[in-house]
Structure formats: C-alpha cells, structure tokens
Design an enzyme around this catalytic site. Structure first.
Site, short mmCIF file in Angstrom:
data_model
loop_
_atom_site.label_atom_id
_atom_site.label_comp_id
_atom_site.label_asym_id
_atom_site.label_seq_id
_atom_site.Cartn_x
_atom_site.Cartn_y
_atom_site.Cartn_z
N GLU A 259 79.75 85.25 79.58
CA GLU A 259 81.02 84.83 79.30
C GLU A 259 81.97 86.09 78.76
OE1 GLU A 259 78.64 83.12 78.50
OE2 GLU A 259 79.47 80.99 79.06
N1 CAA Z 1 79.89 80.17 91.14
C1 CAA Z 1 80.05 79.94 92.43
N2 CAA Z 1 79.08 80.20 93.52
C2 CAA Z 1 78.12 80.76 93.11
C3 CAA Z 1 77.82 81.16 91.70
C4 CAA Z 1 78.96 80.95 90.83
N3 CAA Z 1 78.65 81.00 89.57
N4 CAA Z 1 76.59 81.89 91.61
C5 CAA Z 1 76.16 81.90 92.68
N5 CAA Z 1 76.94 81.38 93.61
C6 CAA Z 1 76.79 81.09 95.23
C7 CAA Z 1 76.82 82.75 95.92
O1 CAA Z 1 78.33 82.87 96.12
C8 CAA Z 1 76.12 82.42 97.13
O2 CAA Z 1 76.96 81.54 98.07
P1 CAA Z 1 76.99 81.90 99.65
O3 CAA Z 1 75.66 81.60 100.04
O4 CAA Z 1 78.10 80.81 100.33
O5 CAA Z 1 77.08 83.31 99.74
C9 CAA Z 1 74.94 81.39 96.58
O6 CAA Z 1 75.51 80.49 95.42
C10 CAA Z 1 73.74 82.03 96.58
O7 CAA Z 1 73.82 83.13 95.29
P2 CAA Z 1 73.21 84.42 95.61
O8 CAA Z 1 73.05 84.63 97.29
O9 CAA Z 1 74.13 85.44 94.62
O10 CAA Z 1 71.78 83.82 94.87
P3 CAA Z 1 70.73 84.91 94.45
O11 CAA Z 1 69.68 84.08 93.91
O12 CAA Z 1 70.58 86.39 94.84
O13 CAA Z 1 71.65 85.30 92.89
C11 CAA Z 1 72.75 84.69 90.78
C12 CAA Z 1 71.80 84.20 91.92
C13 CAA Z 1 72.10 85.89 90.03
C14 CAA Z 1 72.87 83.73 89.85
C15 CAA Z 1 74.00 85.35 91.29
O14 CAA Z 1 74.67 84.29 92.33
C16 CAA Z 1 75.21 85.49 90.14
O15 CAA Z 1 75.17 86.65 89.65
N6 CAA Z 1 75.95 84.56 90.22
C17 CAA Z 1 77.16 84.57 89.37
C18 CAA Z 1 76.63 84.55 87.91
C19 CAA Z 1 77.91 84.48 87.03
O16 CAA Z 1 78.50 85.50 86.65
N7 CAA Z 1 78.36 83.17 86.39
C20 CAA Z 1 79.45 83.01 85.40
C21 CAA Z 1 78.74 82.83 83.97
S1 CAA Z 1 79.96 82.74 82.74
C22 CAA Z 1 80.25 81.06 82.58
O17 CAA Z 1 79.50 80.32 83.06
C23 CAA Z 1 81.44 80.93 81.73
C24 CAA Z 1 81.58 79.32 81.40
O18 CAA Z 1 80.83 78.59 81.38
C25 CAA Z 1 82.72 78.70 80.67
#
Ligand code: CAA
Length: 258
Positions: free
Chosen positions: A148
């Site tokens: 976050e």
């Molecule tokens: N939101 C939307 N879509 C997401 C997502 C997210 N948080 N995380 C993954 N996806 C989607 C990707 O965009 C991808 O979609 P496409 O196939 O259409 O491209 C699909 O899921 C698969 O993702 P990856 O190919 O990236 O999968 P991976 O296994 O290689 O990696 C991961 C997984 C490390 C989780 C990576 O996807 C990632 O870093 N995601 C973002 C994580 C993030 O920063 N989340 C926010 C946290 S803060 C929060 O949560 C605040 C709150 O509650 C208020």
C-alpha cells in the site's frame, strides 16, 4: 435479495465462492486469471457472508484459487477505465472505508476460528485478508508483501493491528515502508504463518487443522479464543480473573448431565 442471501451474480462480480459444509465454511477467492485481485464488491460481499453465516459454523477457511492467494486490490480501480460494475476509486470518506473493512473484521469474532490457506502471492489487501484470519497456513511458495505505501496509501483493511501484534512495530514499519516480500522461511520465523508446508500439501494441512479444531467442544473453543484474544490487553491479574470466569462456566457445563 430481500432475505439478504447473496445471488450467484453477486458472487461472480465479487470473484468469490462460498461452500458451507456443516460446521465448516470455505470462502474461495475465485478470480485466478487476475491472481484473485480484490474489488469493492469483494469486500462488501465478504461482509455479507459474515452477516449471513449460519450460526452453527465453527471454522471459516479462506483460500485462493490458482497460483496466488491474492494480488491485492484490482489495480484497474486506479485507472480511468476502472473495473466493470465497480465504483470508481476517488476521494472517499471514513464510512466508505468502514464498509470495506467490515469484510475482514468479522473473521475475528469469537464464535469462529478463521484460517487463511495461503499460497503464492499475498499482496496488500490480500496480505491483510490473511492477517484478518486467526491462523495462517502457508505453502512454501508464499510471498507476503504490504504494497500500500508504495501506492501512496496506508493499509486500511484492518491489517495494521494484527501485523503489529505479530511482528512488533519496528518490523511492521520496515515491512510496510519497504513493501518488500516475505518468503516462507521468514514468514514462519516472524510468526506470520503458524504452519508452512509444501505447496502440494496445503489443502491436507488445512483439513487436518480444521479437524483438530472441530474435535474441541464448541463452547470450549469459543472460550479459549475469547480468553487468548483478550490476554494482550490484560494485566496478569485481569487475565487470571478472565480464566476463572471462563472456567467456572465450562466446569458447570461439563458437570451437567448430557
Ligand atoms: N489487479 C488487477 N489485475 C491483476 C492484479 C491486480 N492487483 N495482479 C495481477 N493481475 C492480472 C495481471 O494484469 C495479468 O492479467 P493479464 O493476463 O490480462 O495480463 C494476470 O493477473 C496475471 O498476472 P501476472 O502475469 O503478473 O502474474 P504473475 O504470477 O507473473 O505475477 C503478481 C503475479 C506478482 C501478483 C503480479 O501480477 C503483481 O505484481 N500484481 C500487482 C500486485 C499489486 O501491486 N497489488 C496491489 C497491492 S496494494 C493493495 O492491495 C491496496 C489495498 O488493498 C487497498
């Protein structure tokens, strides 16, 4: 719906499934193609699951489908395009956030023991969901990260309290401000997971834990959880008094003819 039950369409929009089997409810984060990213519907539907849970449920398991437990908030909510069917993320008041927190807070109620079965990534709101549960069973590929602050916000889904309770303020500060990933060995050492098992054995390990909990008399399990949860806020004398209060009730129950 008028009776408060959740429709299939609402579960679908929330990316959730619910299965209730006698005393065990299993909530599945069911959007693996998005790594179980969470939306406002997810949090609100979780709250409604808590509101409508049958009274005889004793254990709630929260699990994620696919390679990750949850990648946290659906990042599309931060974009102009947004997520279909979801409110836009913009300036919000505390009541709005309270409504989302309700999705997690009920997992600590004394009548149930909640268990997060965590594999792969548990990021941000996903990490907080695992922390909202009483117990965490992790696969050896687990990756916890509190992202976050990297997005400019604080963890606001009730996760800061259990995080600090488990790891202490300095470690919690370090984990939140660096947003770094905690892997299985460190998670076990810090107490973020009660149990770490090979990924292929996660389901079995959770089943065994559920069975062990269910083997305890229901009112005893409730009393134990209530007693232990109040311990950190009590002095030794207060806690000893709480033990006496709980025990007197249980001893009376046990001496009653069944
Ligand atoms: N939101 C939307 N879509 C997401 C997502 C997210 N948080 N995380 C993954 N996806 C989607 C990707 O965009 C991808 O979609 P496409 O196939 O259409 O491209 C699909 O899921 C698969 O993702 P990856 O190919 O990236 O999968 P991976 O296994 O290689 O990696 C991961 C997984 C490390 C989780 C990576 O996807 C990632 O870093 N995601 C973002 C994580 C993030 O920063 N989340 C926010 C946290 S803060 C929060 O949560 C605040 C709150 O509650 C208020």
């Amino acid at each position: 719906m008028a009776d408060g039950s959740i429709t299939d369409a609402e579960f679908e929009q929330a990316g959730l499934r619910l299965a209730v089997d006698g005393p065990v409810a299993t909530i599945t984060l069911a959007r693996p193609e998005r790594r179980n990213a969470l939306t406002f519907s997810t949090w609100r539907t979780l709250a409604r699951i808590g509101d409508t849970l049958p009274g005889d449920v004793r254990v709630v398991v929260v699990r994620g489908e696919g390679p990750a437990f949850s990648a946290g908030i659906d990042l599309r909510l931060f974009t102009a395009e947004g997520v279909p069917g979801e409110d836009a993320l913009g300036p919000r008041d505390e009541d709005f956030i309270h409504g989302l927190q309700a999705g997690y807070l009920w997992l600590r109620r004394p009548e149930i023991v909640s268990i997060a079965a965590v594999q792969g990534h548990a990021i941000g709101g996903g990490f907080q969901l695992a922390l909202a549960c009483d117990l965490r069973v992790a696969a050896d590929d687990v990756k916890f990260a509190m992202k976050e602050p990297a997005l400019g916000i604080v963890p606001d889904l009730s996760g800061t309290k259990p995080l600090v309770d488990i790891v202490g303020v300095p470690r919690a500060l370090e984990l939140c401000l660096t947003a770094r990933t905690v892997h299985a060995e460190e998670a076990a050492r810090l107490g973020l997971a009660e149990l770490v098992v090979p990924a292929a054995e996660l389901g079995k390990a959770v089943d065994d834990l559920v069975a062990a909990i269910l083997a305890v008399r229901p009112s005893t399990a409730v009393a134990v959880k209530r007693l232990l949860r109040e311990a950190p806020g009590n002095t030794l004398e207060q806690q000893a008094a709480a033990e006496r209060r709980e025990q007197v009730v249980l001893l009376r129950e046990l001496s009653e003819p069944s």
